[in-house]
Design a protein around this motif. Structure first.
Motif, PDB file in Angstrom:
ATOM      1  N   THR A  68      -6.136   7.332  -8.109  1.00  0.00           N
ATOM      2  CA  THR A  68      -6.061   7.088  -6.666  1.00  0.00           C
ATOM      3  C   THR A  68      -5.106   5.912  -6.445  1.00  0.00           C
ATOM      4  O   THR A  68      -4.865   5.118  -7.374  1.00  0.00           O
ATOM      5  CB  THR A  68      -7.441   6.697  -6.111  1.00  0.00           C
ATOM      6  OG1 THR A  68      -7.818   5.459  -6.734  1.00  0.00           O
ATOM      7  CG2 THR A  68      -8.486   7.760  -6.410  1.00  0.00           C
ATOM      8  N   PRO A  69      -4.590   5.756  -5.208  1.00  0.00           N
ATOM      9  CA  PRO A  69      -3.713   4.599  -4.942  1.00  0.00           C
ATOM     10  C   PRO A  69      -4.432   3.267  -5.208  1.00  0.00           C
ATOM     11  O   PRO A  69      -3.790   2.289  -5.598  1.00  0.00           O
ATOM     12  CB  PRO A  69      -3.392   4.740  -3.454  1.00  0.00           C
ATOM     13  CG  PRO A  69      -3.572   6.193  -3.154  1.00  0.00           C
ATOM     14  CD  PRO A  69      -4.668   6.673  -4.055  1.00  0.00           C
ATOM     15  N   GLU A  70      -5.745   3.247  -5.047  1.00  0.00           N
ATOM     16  CA  GLU A  70      -6.493   1.981  -5.270  1.00  0.00           C
ATOM     17  C   GLU A  70      -6.411   1.544  -6.726  1.00  0.00           C
ATOM     18  O   GLU A  70      -6.579   0.365  -7.036  1.00  0.00           O
ATOM     19  CB  GLU A  70      -7.978   2.152  -4.887  1.00  0.00           C
ATOM     20  CG  GLU A  70      -8.245   2.270  -3.400  1.00  0.00           C
ATOM     21  CD  GLU A  70      -7.734   3.579  -2.800  1.00  0.00           C
ATOM     22  OE1 GLU A  70      -7.833   4.624  -3.489  1.00  0.00           O
ATOM     23  OE2 GLU A  70      -7.205   3.547  -1.665  1.00  0.00           O
ATOM     24  N   GLU A  76      10.412   8.189  -2.246  1.00  0.00           N
ATOM     25  CA  GLU A  76      10.038   9.220  -1.256  1.00  0.00           C
ATOM     26  C   GLU A  76      11.238  10.084  -0.873  1.00  0.00           C
ATOM     27  O   GLU A  76      11.081  11.253  -0.555  1.00  0.00           O
ATOM     28  CB  GLU A  76       9.437   8.572  -0.004  1.00  0.00           C
ATOM     29  CG  GLU A  76       8.032   8.012  -0.225  1.00  0.00           C
ATOM     30  CD  GLU A  76       6.993   9.104  -0.505  1.00  0.00           C
ATOM     31  OE1 GLU A  76       7.211  10.247  -0.085  1.00  0.00           O
ATOM     32  OE2 GLU A  76       5.982   8.792  -1.163  1.00  0.00           O
ATOM     33  N   ARG A  78       9.748   2.196  -2.553  1.00  0.00           N
ATOM     34  CA  ARG A  78       8.931   3.296  -2.013  1.00  0.00           C
ATOM     35  C   ARG A  78       9.819   4.312  -1.281  1.00  0.00           C
ATOM     36  O   ARG A  78       9.725   5.518  -1.504  1.00  0.00           O
ATOM     37  CB  ARG A  78       7.873   2.724  -1.065  1.00  0.00           C
ATOM     38  CG  ARG A  78       6.990   3.745  -0.422  1.00  0.00           C
ATOM     39  CD  ARG A  78       7.109   3.644   1.101  1.00  0.00           C
ATOM     40  NE  ARG A  78       6.527   4.809   1.741  1.00  0.00           N
ATOM     41  CZ  ARG A  78       7.201   5.612   2.550  1.00  0.00           C
ATOM     42  NH1 ARG A  78       8.458   5.394   2.832  1.00  0.00           N
ATOM     43  NH2 ARG A  78       6.612   6.647   3.088  1.00  0.00           N
ATOM     44  N   ALA A  83       0.968   6.633  -7.020  1.00  0.00           N
ATOM     45  CA  ALA A  83      -0.165   7.469  -7.445  1.00  0.00           C
ATOM     46  C   ALA A  83       0.252   8.945  -7.470  1.00  0.00           C
ATOM     47  O   ALA A  83      -0.103   9.687  -8.398  1.00  0.00           O
ATOM     48  CB  ALA A  83      -1.361   7.247  -6.524  1.00  0.00           C
ATOM     49  N   ASP A  84       1.022   9.376  -6.486  1.00  0.00           N
ATOM     50  CA  ASP A  84       1.513  10.767  -6.489  1.00  0.00           C
ATOM     51  C   ASP A  84       2.494  10.981  -7.644  1.00  0.00           C
ATOM     52  O   ASP A  84       2.416  11.958  -8.375  1.00  0.00           O
ATOM     53  CB  ASP A  84       2.291  11.076  -5.185  1.00  0.00           C
ATOM     54  CG  ASP A  84       1.349  11.202  -4.002  1.00  0.00           C
ATOM     55  OD1 ASP A  84       0.124  11.334  -4.238  1.00  0.00           O
ATOM     56  OD2 ASP A  84       1.833  11.136  -2.855  1.00  0.00           O
ATOM     57  N   ARG A 127       1.971   1.897  -3.474  1.00  0.00           N
ATOM     58  CA  ARG A 127       0.850   2.303  -4.341  1.00  0.00           C
ATOM     59  C   ARG A 127       0.524   3.784  -4.133  1.00  0.00           C
ATOM     60  O   ARG A 127       0.239   4.503  -5.085  1.00  0.00           O
ATOM     61  CB  ARG A 127      -0.375   1.432  -4.077  1.00  0.00           C
ATOM     62  CG  ARG A 127      -0.160  -0.012  -4.527  1.00  0.00           C
ATOM     63  CD  ARG A 127      -1.254  -0.906  -4.016  1.00  0.00           C
ATOM     64  NE  ARG A 127      -2.483  -0.772  -4.766  1.00  0.00           N
ATOM     65  CZ  ARG A 127      -3.689  -1.074  -4.281  1.00  0.00           C
ATOM     66  NH1 ARG A 127      -3.814  -1.494  -3.035  1.00  0.00           N
ATOM     67  NH2 ARG A 127      -4.765  -0.941  -5.030  1.00  0.00           N
ATOM     68  N   ARG A 128       0.603   4.219  -2.880  1.00  0.00           N
ATOM     69  CA  ARG A 128       0.350   5.646  -2.600  1.00  0.00           C
ATOM     70  C   ARG A 128       1.420   6.517  -3.267  1.00  0.00           C
ATOM     71  O   ARG A 128       1.137   7.521  -3.904  1.00  0.00           O
ATOM     72  CB  ARG A 128       0.360   5.902  -1.085  1.00  0.00           C
ATOM     73  CG  ARG A 128      -1.005   5.736  -0.437  1.00  0.00           C
ATOM     74  CD  ARG A 128      -1.023   6.357   0.953  1.00  0.00           C
ATOM     75  NE  ARG A 128      -0.055   5.753   1.859  1.00  0.00           N
ATOM     76  CZ  ARG A 128      -0.263   4.642   2.558  1.00  0.00           C
ATOM     77  NH1 ARG A 128      -1.420   4.000   2.443  1.00  0.00           N
ATOM     78  NH2 ARG A 128       0.665   4.163   3.354  1.00  0.00           N
ATOM     79  N   THR A 129       2.664   6.084  -3.104  1.00  0.00           N
ATOM     80  CA  THR A 129       3.783   6.855  -3.674  1.00  0.00           C
ATOM     81  C   THR A 129       3.684   6.908  -5.202  1.00  0.00           C
ATOM     82  O   THR A 129       3.900   7.952  -5.816  1.00  0.00           O
ATOM     83  CB  THR A 129       5.118   6.204  -3.246  1.00  0.00           C
ATOM     84  OG1 THR A 129       5.186   6.303  -1.828  1.00  0.00           O
ATOM     85  CG2 THR A 129       6.317   6.864  -3.861  1.00  0.00           C
ATOM     86  N   SER A 159       0.822  -1.214   0.000  1.00  0.00           N
ATOM     87  CA  SER A 159       0.000   0.000   0.000  1.00  0.00           C
ATOM     88  C   SER A 159       0.862   1.273   0.000  1.00  0.00           C
ATOM     89  O   SER A 159       0.509   2.263  -0.643  1.00  0.00           O
ATOM     90  CB  SER A 159      -0.954  -0.007   1.193  1.00  0.00           C
ATOM     91  OG  SER A 159      -0.180  -0.122   2.389  1.00  0.00           O
TER      92      SER A 159
END
Ligand code: PLP
Length: 420
Positions: free
Chosen positions: A118-120, A306, A302, A106-107, A102-104, A99
């Motif tokens: 979205t990350p989803e 980041e 990730r 998406a950005d 996936r968030r990283t 997860s």
């Protein structure tokens, strides 16, 4: 036997029991214990010792600039991640991917490529090829027609064969995939596999008209579009434009990108951006395929992104690749001009070159390989020999010195071929 070996009777008995249980020996009542000869197949003799020797040859297409990868930063980030790794994080991973990654992504995909999601919607894959495999399994049935570009990336052909889908090869011209020709060849196709940003291997950008025609086809027929944005970071002109997935009306586009080219091929991490309604289907199919990708590797990636290292590395690559490309045009082409004429491309990590028709691309490839030079005939990008006289020359993975040394070897071979 216990006396001969100087061990206890219990040890001998226990060992014999184990050998009998494993089928190595047989106990015959009143006679003794006999070795069974036919218990194991002979170990086959190694023909070629397996090797992981990492070597790259000048003008090979695949390798990115491994010499400029920030290995020390990766090492540090990996060590820190493992030092703090809770044991619970060694359990199974999520089928859509970690997860945090996936968030990283998406950005990142919004800032770097202009794709809003979205990350989803992110599904972490092993790369573009495993992404296509999953898309085929989710959105098409065995026997369905799938448009592939001709010429086009050969890596996708074997994925199609393995999945039992029918490739329909649609011609590519200066505007990209010819949508009208593809429609005529297969009006009922379920999926189009395209490289609109930088067509592989011709490096052309798909025209606005063709993009619209492709989106219209998908909307009208319920077909899907697999957009492989493999070289997204490496345009060298000012003409960076949104990928298809970032354009209005792209709700039937699955966007695929791979870190294997941007960072290093051994990584095996890429991702898909799937339309919101399809996430559950993709996760379910993934669960029944390879399960999930390596979790610690995703965590390190990730952290690397980041910490800003992806952006830093892409900037370094752009500068190095631009310099390498300049060497190709300013030094390599003049050396080889008698036999090779380079096309001019605003994007891509390779150059398409027209070869003197008197020289056979396949014969030259074989001869070059014998002196450590890797040439790729354009014909390799067609499903069958097309007699295309062009060569595809990779430059990104090689320092200027290696490119020039490669060109010297090629010059020697071409001179021999023409005089000999
Ligand atoms: C057009 C194209 N797509 C994708 C890839 C990379 O695929 P993967 O991420 O599966 O290694 C390549 C590799 O060279 C390529 O040329």
């Amino acid at each position: 036997m216990a006396q001969d070996l100087g061990v206890s009777r219990n040890t001998v008995t226990a060992t014999l029991d184990e050998l009998i249980a494993d089928g190595w020996v047989e106990a015959r009542r009143g006679s003794g214990v006999y070795v069974l000869h036919e218990t194991r197949a002979e170990q086959p003799e190694a023909v070629d010792a397996p090797t992981d020797e990492p070597f790259t040859r000048p003008f090979e297409i695949d390798p990115p600039g491994l010499d400029i990868f920030p290995l020390e930063a990766w090492r540090r980030i990996q060590a820190r991640r493992w030092a703090d790794m809770p044991r619970m994080d060694l359990r199974e991973g999520a089928s859509a991917g970690y997860s945090g990654l996936r968030r990283t992504i998406a950005d990142h995909v919004w800032v770097a490529h202009g794709v809003s999601c979205t990350p989803e919607q992110i599904i972490v894959t092993q790369g573009a090829r495993s992404g296509l495999d999953l898309v085929l399994r989710c959105l098409t049935e065995p026997g369905d027609d799938v448009w592939l570009e001709k010429p086009g990336y050969f890596g996708f052909r074997s994925i199609m064969d393995a999945a039992g889908r029918r490739p329909v090869y649609a011609p590519v011209d200066a505007e990209g995939l010819d949508v009208a020709a593809a429609r005529a060849l297969s009006p009922g196709a379920r999926l189009a596999v395209v490289t609109p940003q930088s067509q592989m291997p011709t490096c052309m950008r798909m025209s606005e008209e063709r993009r619209q025609a492709l989106l219209d086809w998908a909307a009208e027929t319920g077909g899907w579009i697999f957009e492989d944005d493999y070289d997204a970071e490496f345009r060298f002109d000012k003409g960076r434009a949104l990928p298809l997935a970032g354009q209005p009306g792209a709700d039937r586009v699955i966007y695929a990108h791979s870190f294997n080219k941007t960072l290093f091929p051994a990584l095996r991490i890429g991702f898909l951006v799937v339309p919101p309604g399809l996430t559950d289907l993709f996760v379910e199919k993934r669960r029944h395929a390879d399960g999930y990708p390596s979790v610690p590797d995703q965590m390190v990636l990730r952290d690397f992104i980041e910490a800003g290292w992806l952006d830093t590395h892409v900037r370094a690559c752009r500068a190095a690749y631009r310099q390498r490309k300049d060497v190709m045009y300013e030094t390599v082409e003049p050396m080889l001009r008698r036999w090779l004429r380079f096309e001019d491309h605003p994007s891509g990590l390779h150059i398409v070159a027209w070869l003197d028709p008197a020289v056979s691309p396949a014969a030259l490839r074989d001869r070059a390989l014998s002196v450590g030079i890797h040439l790729t005939p354009m014909d390799d990008y067609y499903p069958e020999p097309a007699g295309d006289p062009r060569l595809v020359l990779g430059f990104a993975g090689f320092t200027p010195d290696r490119l020039i040394a490669g060109a010297r070897k090629l010059l020697a071979i071409l001179s021999e071929e023409t005089t000999g």
